[in-house]
Design an enzyme around this catalytic site. Structure first.
Site, PDB file in Angstrom:
ATOM      1  N   ASP A 115       0.855  -1.183   0.000  1.00  0.00           N
ATOM      2  CA  ASP A 115       0.000   0.000   0.000  1.00  0.00           C
ATOM      3  C   ASP A 115       0.891   1.234   0.000  1.00  0.00           C
ATOM      4  O   ASP A 115       1.329   1.694  -1.050  1.00  0.00           O
ATOM      5  CB  ASP A 115      -0.939  -0.073   1.203  1.00  0.00           C
ATOM      6  CG  ASP A 115      -2.003   1.004   1.168  1.00  0.00           C
ATOM      7  OD1 ASP A 115      -2.019   1.789   0.204  1.00  0.00           O
ATOM      8  OD2 ASP A 115      -2.824   1.068   2.094  1.00  0.00           O
ATOM      9  N   ASP A 172      -6.879  -9.534   5.971  1.00  0.00           N
ATOM     10  CA  ASP A 172      -7.936  -9.453   6.976  1.00  0.00           C
ATOM     11  C   ASP A 172      -8.549  -8.075   7.117  1.00  0.00           C
ATOM     12  O   ASP A 172      -7.971  -7.070   6.700  1.00  0.00           O
ATOM     13  CB  ASP A 172      -7.378  -9.861   8.341  1.00  0.00           C
ATOM     14  CG  ASP A 172      -6.516  -8.744   8.944  1.00  0.00           C
ATOM     15  OD1 ASP A 172      -5.572  -8.300   8.272  1.00  0.00           O
ATOM     16  OD2 ASP A 172      -6.816  -8.302  10.067  1.00  0.00           O
ATOM     17  N   ARG A 178      -9.548 -13.875   6.574  1.00  0.00           N
ATOM     18  CA  ARG A 178      -8.287 -14.385   6.007  1.00  0.00           C
ATOM     19  C   ARG A 178      -8.482 -15.710   5.277  1.00  0.00           C
ATOM     20  O   ARG A 178      -7.778 -16.009   4.321  1.00  0.00           O
ATOM     21  CB  ARG A 178      -7.252 -14.611   7.125  1.00  0.00           C
ATOM     22  CG  ARG A 178      -6.724 -13.344   7.764  1.00  0.00           C
ATOM     23  CD  ARG A 178      -5.479 -13.686   8.586  1.00  0.00           C
ATOM     24  NE  ARG A 178      -5.151 -12.669   9.574  1.00  0.00           N
ATOM     25  CZ  ARG A 178      -4.412 -11.587   9.337  1.00  0.00           C
ATOM     26  NH1 ARG A 178      -3.954 -11.371   8.129  1.00  0.00           N
ATOM     27  NH2 ARG A 178      -4.156 -10.722  10.299  1.00  0.00           N
TER      28      ARG A 178
HETATM   29  P1  IMP Z   1       1.985  -0.513   3.759  1.00  0.00           P
HETATM   30  O1  IMP Z   1       3.106  -0.517   4.773  1.00  0.00           O
HETATM   31  O2  IMP Z   1       1.182   0.762   3.777  1.00  0.00           O
HETATM   32  O3  IMP Z   1       2.428  -0.904   2.373  1.00  0.00           O
HETATM   33  O4  IMP Z   1       0.930  -1.559   4.286  1.00  0.00           O
HETATM   34  C1  IMP Z   1       0.966  -2.875   3.914  1.00  0.00           C
HETATM   35  C2  IMP Z   1       0.194  -3.701   4.926  1.00  0.00           C
HETATM   36  O5  IMP Z   1      -1.054  -3.089   5.258  1.00  0.00           O
HETATM   37  C3  IMP Z   1      -0.132  -5.037   4.320  1.00  0.00           C
HETATM   38  O6  IMP Z   1       0.884  -5.985   4.571  1.00  0.00           O
HETATM   39  C4  IMP Z   1      -1.459  -5.363   4.992  1.00  0.00           C
HETATM   40  O7  IMP Z   1      -1.220  -5.988   6.219  1.00  0.00           O
HETATM   41  C5  IMP Z   1      -2.101  -4.026   5.230  1.00  0.00           C
HETATM   42  N1  IMP Z   1      -3.048  -3.660   4.145  1.00  0.00           N
HETATM   43  C6  IMP Z   1      -2.917  -2.677   3.223  1.00  0.00           C
HETATM   44  N2  IMP Z   1      -3.974  -2.633   2.402  1.00  0.00           N
HETATM   45  C7  IMP Z   1      -4.809  -3.630   2.798  1.00  0.00           C
HETATM   46  C8  IMP Z   1      -6.089  -4.105   2.317  1.00  0.00           C
HETATM   47  O8  IMP Z   1      -6.709  -3.616   1.346  1.00  0.00           O
HETATM   48  N3  IMP Z   1      -6.625  -5.150   3.001  1.00  0.00           N
HETATM   49  C9  IMP Z   1      -6.016  -5.741   4.067  1.00  0.00           C
HETATM   50  N4  IMP Z   1      -4.815  -5.333   4.538  1.00  0.00           N
HETATM   51  C10 IMP Z   1      -4.217  -4.279   3.912  1.00  0.00           C
END
Ligand code: IMP
Ligand code: MG
Length: 192
Positions: A115, A172, A178
């Protein structure tokens, strides 16, 4: 008789707005990602080390490793990133570290979804400092923000998706969903 996944899906049916990626499409793409990874390491005699960041990437890791036509070993990490208010600092705490030394090894981080990419860019820096021979990221899903990020380079991406919250296949919402065998969009009222 219903299979267990069908039972889980019907239990969660009221919460699901739409199936974004069905089981068959997931399986096909996971196989392609595994074959592409094997091709990148075709000349390396040593087993790959697959690193799974708990818990979201568990389903992807198990399917990916079984589709991989070359030997691999599994390692698990658990990290906690600080909440929305402080996430821009990219501060991450290791809750469970690797059990093996990765010095001189070929390492693949097997991720569920990117993300902001903050957690992963921290992880890449952390693992790089342990001097692996190679280090790459394969992520099943990627959201637009990560696509624009210069900090997270992926060897391969399963699916680029829109900026919306998805669950299933390891992902989740409040620890639920999950076990769904597909990736789905939740109904907006579930968040409220
Ligand atoms: P980042 O550090 O912002 O890239 O976040 C990544 C983490 O956020 C992932 O490993 C997920 O655990 C969680 N995450 C981000 N988007 C989603 C989503 O749409 N559904 C579920 N978990 C998400
Ligand atoms: Mg994750």
């Amino acid at each position: 008789m219903s299979t267990v996944p069908e039972l889980a899906a019907s239990y969660y049916a009221d919460a699901i707005e739409e199936i974004l990626i069905d089981e068959e499409t997931l399986a096909q793409r996971v196989k392609e990602l595994a074959e592409a990874t094997a091709a990148r390491h075709a000349n390396d005699p040593e087993d790959l080390i697959l690193i799974c960041v708990l818990k979201g990437a568990v389903m992807f890791l198990t399917d990916f490793s079984r589709a991989l036509p070359i030997p691999s070993q599994m390692e698990f990490m658990a990290v906690s990133s600080y909440g929305a208010g402080t996430s821009s600092s990219g501060v991450v705490r290791i809750l469970k570290d690797l059990e093996r030394d990765i010095t001189g090894r070929d390492v693949v981080i097997v991720e569920d979804i990117l993300d902001s990419g903050l957690t992963l860019s921290w992880l890449i820096r952390n693992l790089s400092s342990r001097n692996p021979r190679s280090l790459e990221v394969v992520t099943l899903l990627r959201k637009p923000e990560a696509r624009q990020s210069i900090n997270v380079e992926c060897a391969d991406v399963g699916f680029d998706i829109a900026d919306e919250f998805v669950v299933g296949y390891g992902l989740d919402f409040n620890e639920q969903f999950r076990s769904l065998p597909f990736v789905a969009k939740l109904k907006p009222e579930v968040f409220q």
